[in-house]
Write an enzyme that holds these catalytic residues in place. Structure first.
Site, PDB file in Angstrom:
ATOM      1  N   THR A 145     -12.126 -26.515  27.180  1.00 17.16           N
ATOM      2  CA  THR A 145     -13.202 -26.424  27.118  1.00 17.16           C
ATOM      3  C   THR A 145     -14.228 -27.840  26.329  1.00 17.16           C
ATOM      4  O   THR A 145     -13.561 -27.768  25.564  1.00 17.16           O
ATOM      5  CB  THR A 145     -13.938 -25.557  26.288  1.00 17.16           C
ATOM      6  OG1 THR A 145     -13.102 -24.307  27.744  1.00 17.16           O
ATOM      7  CG2 THR A 145     -15.070 -24.835  25.803  1.00 17.16           C
ATOM      8  N   GLU A 146     -15.535 -28.080  26.667  1.00 17.68           N
ATOM      9  CA  GLU A 146     -15.558 -29.411  25.240  1.00 17.68           C
ATOM     10  C   GLU A 146     -13.914 -30.458  25.478  1.00 17.68           C
ATOM     11  O   GLU A 146     -14.618 -30.914  24.725  1.00 17.68           O
ATOM     12  CB  GLU A 146     -15.928 -29.116  24.211  1.00 17.68           C
ATOM     13  CG  GLU A 146     -17.069 -27.994  24.372  1.00 17.68           C
ATOM     14  CD  GLU A 146     -17.618 -27.686  25.134  1.00 17.68           C
ATOM     15  OE1 GLU A 146     -18.785 -29.052  25.150  1.00 17.68           O
ATOM     16  OE2 GLU A 146     -19.239 -27.015  25.271  1.00 17.68           O
ATOM     17  N   LEU A 147     -13.666 -30.575  26.788  1.00 11.99           N
ATOM     18  CA  LEU A 147     -12.954 -31.984  26.513  1.00 11.99           C
ATOM     19  C   LEU A 147     -11.829 -30.827  25.220  1.00 11.99           C
ATOM     20  O   LEU A 147     -11.095 -32.565  24.660  1.00 11.99           O
ATOM     21  CB  LEU A 147     -13.401 -32.871  26.745  1.00 11.99           C
ATOM     22  CG  LEU A 147     -13.354 -33.076  28.096  1.00 11.99           C
ATOM     23  CD1 LEU A 147     -13.271 -32.792  29.107  1.00 11.99           C
ATOM     24  CD2 LEU A 147     -13.621 -34.643  27.820  1.00 11.99           C
ATOM     25  N   ILE A 148     -11.334 -30.431  25.317  1.00 14.15           N
ATOM     26  CA  ILE A 148     -10.667 -30.006  23.652  1.00 14.15           C
ATOM     27  C   ILE A 148      -9.321 -29.954  23.995  1.00 14.15           C
ATOM     28  O   ILE A 148      -8.856 -29.445  24.872  1.00 14.15           O
ATOM     29  CB  ILE A 148     -10.558 -28.679  22.389  1.00 14.15           C
ATOM     30  CG1 ILE A 148     -12.544 -28.501  22.334  1.00 14.15           C
ATOM     31  CG2 ILE A 148     -10.092 -28.493  21.878  1.00 14.15           C
ATOM     32  CD1 ILE A 148     -12.886 -26.904  21.640  1.00 14.15           C
ATOM     33  N   TRP A 295     -15.541 -34.152  23.596  1.00 18.12           N
ATOM     34  CA  TRP A 295     -16.101 -34.862  23.475  1.00 18.12           C
ATOM     35  C   TRP A 295     -17.266 -34.736  22.964  1.00 18.12           C
ATOM     36  O   TRP A 295     -18.261 -35.610  23.475  1.00 18.12           O
ATOM     37  CB  TRP A 295     -16.064 -34.678  24.593  1.00 18.12           C
ATOM     38  CG  TRP A 295     -17.115 -33.420  25.558  1.00 18.12           C
ATOM     39  CD1 TRP A 295     -17.843 -32.331  24.891  1.00 18.12           C
ATOM     40  CD2 TRP A 295     -17.456 -33.485  26.754  1.00 18.12           C
ATOM     41  NE1 TRP A 295     -18.427 -32.057  25.916  1.00 18.12           N
ATOM     42  CE2 TRP A 295     -17.737 -32.197  27.329  1.00 18.12           C
ATOM     43  CE3 TRP A 295     -17.475 -34.846  28.139  1.00 18.12           C
ATOM     44  CZ2 TRP A 295     -18.664 -31.723  28.934  1.00 18.12           C
ATOM     45  CZ3 TRP A 295     -18.053 -34.285  29.507  1.00 18.12           C
ATOM     46  CH2 TRP A 295     -18.308 -32.381  29.689  1.00 18.12           C
TER      47      TRP A 295
END
Lengths: 406, 435
Positions: A145-148, A295
């Site tokens: 998720t969200e490049l976490i 990101w």
């Protein structure tokens, strides 16, 4: 000449309605079905369907040389299936060209990797099953998720069988190093890391329609020239799919850009590669992410979701209530809870835009972050009470096919 | 007698006590055979939370009462800052294609200009106004009709701001009360302030404690599930500095430590709401402090009845209708010693608004001792049902103030006559007219 690796994120949350204190204990429909349906329809018409058509043609015309990666969240797939089957069919047609690699993620686009490894694994497996069901494929590369990403997340992902993971090419992590290489995780040797080149991505994602930008107007040829300048092996362009037609309206010329892109790249001998192909390349070195990186925003951290006390209180309580929901064993309640794990709910509670004086920076279905918090906490109170009471399942409003962890 | 009344809030909208007070007063006056033409501003395109929108549904015709609506996004209790926000959200109304100015004073001017027209069209024997925002309208109306002017004062800028506040509002308050033939104040406390801070002669001021309707049998309302079976403490009011919501949170923290199963509801909206939500999280109350937002219609009574105790920690409370409403629903109320209602209520616990320990102690006492609770609940009910606090009594006393105004020597001549068409009109004193 570098290779280029495209990845598009496709996601829409189940937005909460203004769930009030008076609704607790009397009404278990937390989500704004009408708004969710109409937003999905709008995005399908303005972005998904036209962009899918363009990409399908481009892949066919190029004989498969033009190729991309995508990730569709499970909650989006559920919504497409229920309310926009034509858009789902167009995604299926696009994937059927063979030019699209689908990536794995958490079904509910959640932040579970940061809090609940067991739930994280369950949601990743659910998502894999959904891809199998809708597209007949299983992902081998993961994007959280969200490049976490941080060093603690890598081993979980590796153990789930993924060969590579997409990460943010954050300056504070890369330092002097370039994002245009394949790296390896320091905490999960063997797991390849593909850092996003945010500069070249943001030329399209953020700056495309900005007339004050000296790169405006951006043409596919010009952008391809910039990529061709790189002497490094691979440029990783990761962005929201909604960039096409939603973040950047059709009037900005974004679809013309997309239409000409495959030819512009081919003319410069820039090859398109899938993330799984990059995963087979030898890493140039290791990367360590001691703190969670995403990101989002200039900070590239997780402060957009867990930056203030409200967000952290809501997040803590969410996972505490999750234990009770799971103990109850009611699949409908579990799905309602999982839809609350979607990261967007925390995002709506973000107050850091206030400091920029840019309150309206992001679309927020709630009037303010405070309204978002109140609605979320009220829904959690209802869910918590209903579990404590052990009441028989009420008619939870959960549309579409029930997706239950296998 | 025909009264031309300039107001702005009217039920079912509940921003605070004023809507209730206006309704109560109007009903009482109508009962006494006094004709009332009520002028109210409201916004056509406003969202539900915007105070004045509720006035649209007040269209419900009442015998003898005519409602004239003026489109305006006036939100006087939010102050100029809140008005700006409303205007930005595009909740302002439009009238005749006119675009509104983005500041409250421009709206006041517009309202006053329309008041002039209305005064020409509507026959009346007396003009009544409510708080600073309608004072200018009253002044202009009187310049047209030369009828006596009464100024109701419900709260001053001092009360709202806890200090001098906006000097322009202060100036308008002072001017409005100075020009009025009679001033009607909510309480002795407020009267004292008006004399002291605005220099209005005490002999020009009548004190009328506004009552509320308190029927013997209350209509049943749905419960609030979140409070079901749990001790529940309520704050209801504008979430502004004046109402002391931060003290409520401190009280809640202390009560929660003693009564772990207690729930808290903070109902209302205002500029401090974001801060209160953050404070609740900070105090680890996020899971049991429920923010109800702006409440309307029967939600108000539902909350009072769902609650076991109502806490009113107002820094300044010229009257405090919340206390009366709470008692009417059989819910004991804790009120500040300095509130206007403290002058008339016996069955309410009195505290210093800043003494959170004392307030918490009283809340816990009420939650833990049924005898105490019943005593205050029953006693409070009897008290609000008493004629002394009824609508008729408030209307009767207001009628007396009207009568004095009608007989006032000032009433015959406008104190600041405005020339129209080049000459000054003289008007026969109302007392000499036929009928």
């Amino acid at each position: 000449m570098p290779d280029i690796c495209f990845y598009f994120q496709v996601h829409q949350p189940y937005r909460l309605r203004r769930y009030r204190v008076f609704d607790i204990g009397t009404d278990a429909s937390y989500f704004d079905d009408e708004a969710n349906r109409s937003i999905l329809r709008r995005v399908a018409d303005k972005c998904y369907i036209p962009a899918n058509r363009l990409l399908t043609e481009a892949i066919r015309r190029s004989d498969g040389r033009f190729r991309i990666a995508m990730s569709l969240s499970g909650v989006l797939l559920d919504q497409l299936q229920a309310d926009a089957p034509d858009a789902l069919a167009s995604f299926q047609e696009l994937v059927a060209t063979g030019g699209v690699e689908l990536l794995g993620e958490t079904f509910h686009h959640s932040l579970s990797a940061l809090r609940d490894p067991e739930e994280f694994r369950a949601q990743v497996r659910m998502h894999g099953a959904a891809l199998e069901r809708h597209f007949g494929s299983r992902p081998t590369v993961f994007r959280n998720t969200e490049l976490i990403y941080d060093d603690a997340i890598a081993p979980m992902v590796a153990r789930l069988g993924f060969s590579a993971m997409l990460v943010e090419g954050a300056d504070h992590v890369l330092g002097w190093r370039s994002p245009n290489y394949v790296y390896e995780s320091v905490s999960a040797p063997g797991l390849r890391l593909l850092p996003r080149n945010y500069r070249i991505t943001d030329d399209v994602g953020f700056r495309f329609s900005n007339r004050d930008w000296n790169g405006w107007p951006l043409t596919a040829d010009r952008w391809a020239d910039w990529i061709a300048e790189s002497a490094e092996p691979s440029v990783h362009v990761f962005m929201d799919y909604e960039t096409f037609g939603e973040h950047q309206w059709a009037e900005t010329g974004i679809f013309d850009f997309l239409r000409h892109l495959p030819t512009a790249l081919a003319a410069r001998n820039i090859g398109c590669v899938h993330p799984s192909t990059l995963a087979t390349r030898r890493p140039i070195g290791t990367l360590s992410f001691p703190t969670a990186t995403s990101w989002a925003d200039v900070e590239r951290d997780i402060s957009a979701w867990l930056g203030n006390r409200m967000q952290r209180a809501a997040f803590d309580r969410l996972y505490r209530v999750g234990r009770e929901v799971k103990a109850l064993g009611d699949p409908r309640r579990l799905e309602a809870w999982r839809r609350l794990t979607t990261s967007d709910h925390c995002y709506y509670m973000c107050t850091k835009w206030f400091a920029d004086g840019d309150v309206h920076k992001y679309f927020n279905p709630h009037a303010s972050p405070y309204d978002a918090f109140v609605a979320f906490m009220n829904a959690l109170t209802d869910l918590e009470r209903s579990c404590a009471a052990g009441r028989p399942s009420r008619p939870w409003v959960v549309d579409g096919e029930m997706a239950v962890a296998g | 007698m025909r009264v031309l009344m300039f107001g702005w809030e009217f039920p079912p909208f509940q921003a605070g006590g004023l809507a209730t007070a206006t309704l109560g007063l109007v009903k009482g006056l109508l009962n006494r055979g006094i004709e009332v033409t009520l002028v109210v501003p409201f916004s056509l395109s406003a969202v539900a939370e915007v105070p004045n929108l509720r006035l649209v549904s007040a269209a419900d015709p009442r015998p003898g009462l005519r409602s004239i609506r003026i489109d305006s996004p006036l939100a006087p209790y939010g102050g100029a800052e809140e008005y700006r926000v409303l205007a930005e959200q595009g909740t302002g109304g439009t009238r005749g294609g006119a675009v509104y100015g983005a500041d409250l004073f421009a709206e006041v001017e517009r309202y006053a200009a329309i008041a002039e027209q209305i005064a020409r069209e509507e026959p009346h024997d007396l003009i009544d106004t409510h708080d600073w925002i309608t004072f200018e309208a009253g002044r202009r109306a009187r310049a047209v009709s030369c009828q006596p002017l009464v100024a109701h004062i419900h709260a001053t800028e001092y009360d709202r701001c806890g200090g001098p506040g906006n000097p322009e509002i202060h100036r308008r308050e002072a001017l409005g009360m100075l020009l009025a033939d009679r001033v009607v104040s909510n309480s002795h406390m407020l009267k004292g302030q008006v004399v002291e801070r605005y220099g209005i002669p005490a002999e020009k001021i009548d004190v009328v404690h506004f009552g509320i309707e308190a029927p013997d049998e209350l209509a049943p309302v749905a419960d609030v599930a979140v409070a079901r079976g749990r001790p529940t403490v309520l704050f209801l009011g504008r979430v502004t500095r004046q109402k002391g919501p931060e003290y409520f949170l401190d009280v809640a923290r202390r009560v929660a430590d003693h009564v772990p199963e207690a729930e808290f509801i903070l109902a209302g909206t205002g500029d401090l709401l974001p801060e209160m939500i953050e404070r609740a999280v900070e105090l680890d109350l996020a899971e049991r402090m429920h923010f109800a937002g702006a409440v309307k219609g029967d939600e108000v009574d539902r909350l009072y009845r769902a609650a076991d105790v109502c806490v009113m920690p107002s820094v300044s409370e010229p009257l405090g209708l919340v206390a009366l409403e709470s008692l009417r629903n059989g819910t004991p109320c804790i009120i500040p010693k300095t509130a206007g209602v403290a002058e008339v209520l016996r069955h309410a616990m009195r505290v210093d608004y800043w003494d959170v320990d004392d307030m918490a102690d009283k809340v816990i006492g009420l939650l833990e001792h049924p005898q105490l609770w019943e005593e205050l609940s029953d006693g409070g009910l009897d008290e609000v049902r008493d004629a002394r606090l009824g609508l008729d009594e408030a209307a009767r006393r207001t009628g007396e103030a009207y009568a004095v105004a009608l007989g006032s020597p000032l009433a015959a001549f406008p104190s600041h006559p405005e020339r129209s068409e080049g000459d000054m009109r003289r008007v026969m004193p109302p007392s000499l007219r036929s009928g």
